[in-house]
Design an enzyme around this catalytic site. Structure first.
Site, short mmCIF file in Angstrom:
data_model
loop_
_atom_site.label_atom_id
_atom_site.label_comp_id
_atom_site.label_asym_id
_atom_site.label_seq_id
_atom_site.Cartn_x
_atom_site.Cartn_y
_atom_site.Cartn_z
N PRO A 87 58.96 31.60 -10.45
CA PRO A 87 58.07 30.92 -9.51
C PRO A 87 58.82 29.93 -8.60
CG PRO A 87 57.25 30.72 -11.76
CD PRO A 87 58.60 31.36 -11.85
N ARG A 152 58.87 51.74 -1.10
CA ARG A 152 58.18 52.27 0.08
C ARG A 152 59.08 52.33 1.31
NH1 ARG A 152 52.77 52.40 -0.06
NH2 ARG A 152 52.53 51.85 2.13
CL1 6GU Z 1 58.69 36.08 -9.89
N1 6GU Z 1 57.65 35.02 -12.09
C1 6GU Z 1 56.70 34.33 -12.74
N2 6GU Z 1 56.81 34.12 -14.05
N3 6GU Z 1 55.62 33.83 -12.15
C2 6GU Z 1 55.51 34.07 -10.84
C3 6GU Z 1 56.45 34.77 -10.10
C4 6GU Z 1 57.53 35.24 -10.76
N4 6GU Z 1 56.05 34.83 -8.83
C5 6GU Z 1 54.91 34.18 -8.79
N5 6GU Z 1 54.58 33.71 -9.99
#
Ligand code: 6GU
Length: 250
Positions: A87, A152
């Protein structure tokens, strides 16, 4: 194109890879996805892949040894982008999907728990990517989202009927409205122009539908979309109509 996916839950990928466009791409040899279970690279007899963080604070952290060992033994020193799903990463976009699709081989490390040991970043990660501002329980779903969006862009993965250039975002605009048979459902009629057989008029209507939808829902996209003089004029008319309808309410 070849993907190397590092995960504690390889089975999560099976249904996504086994249906529809990704399934067809794999069957045709356009896409290879190798799933690597991080647990198989653990170094202790309990095959530990995560531990509590130094300094406390709760949660679990993915250990550095299994992850680095897994990536190094699979990539064998080849220069390959290694994406960590997190995130805290850069926000994934259609542009990034197209750019990553230019590589013949790509690795994705699926993060889990509270995070991964910081030294994994220093040793093997080249890109950190997030798919949006919300927290997922692990990077697997994010990896599948990226895999699909990237695949894609691989030549011949999409058939003519599915071609990418008209996709929302590739053109810089959202897609407009679509209709198929029947021409009338509960009094809701398909716009006459789509039944007319006039290809020029249909193309204009589609473009205007996309412009109208983008103006209503994602006006921010219009700032960077490549637009013709006529399209700018059309948007100006939309804005004027909108302003007039607001005046009449006031
Ligand atoms: Cl790439 N990983 C996690 N754990 N949560 C996320 C994410 C990634 N992208 C948005 N939320």
């Amino acid at each position: 194109m070849r993907f190397e996916i590092f995960t504690l839950f390889p089975a999560m990928f099976e249904s996504v890879l086994g249906e529809s466009i990704l399934k067809r791409a794999r069957e045709r040899g356009l896409l290879t996805v190798n799933l690597h279970n991080i647990r198989a690279y653990a170094t202790d007899k309990h095959q530990t892949t995560d531990e509590p963080p130094y300094g406390g604070g709760g949660g679990m952290v993915l250990k550095v040894e299994p992850l680095v060992r897994a990536v190094e033994s699979v990539l064998q020193g080849e220069s390959v982008p290694v994406i960590l799903t997190t995130p805290q990463g850069e926000r994934f976009t259609q542009r990034m999907a197209a750019d990553f699709a230019q590589y013949p081989r790509l690795a994705i490390l699926c993060g889990r728990y509270e995070g991964v040991d910081e030294r994994v970043r220093a040793l093997v990660v080249t890109h950190e990517v997030s798919i949006g501002d919300y927290v997922l329980s692990g990077g697997e779903l994010a990896a599948m989202v990226m895999l699909d969006a990237i695949a894609r862009h691989i030549p011949h993965v999409l058939g003519n009927a599915e071609s990418a250039p008209n996709d929302s975002f590739s053109s810089g605009l959202l897609e407009g409205a679509h209709y198929t048979r029947p021409p009338d459902f509960r009094g809701l009629r398909v716009p006459e122009v789509l039944l007319s057989g006039d290809h020029g008029a249909v193309a204009r209507w589609r473009r205007e539908s996309a412009l109208r939808r983008t103006w209503q829902r994602r006006p921010d996209l219009l700032l960077s979309a490549p637009l013709s003089e006529a399209e700018r004029y059309f948007l100006g008319e939309l804005a004027e109509m909108w302003a007039r309808s607001k005046d009449s309410q006031a």
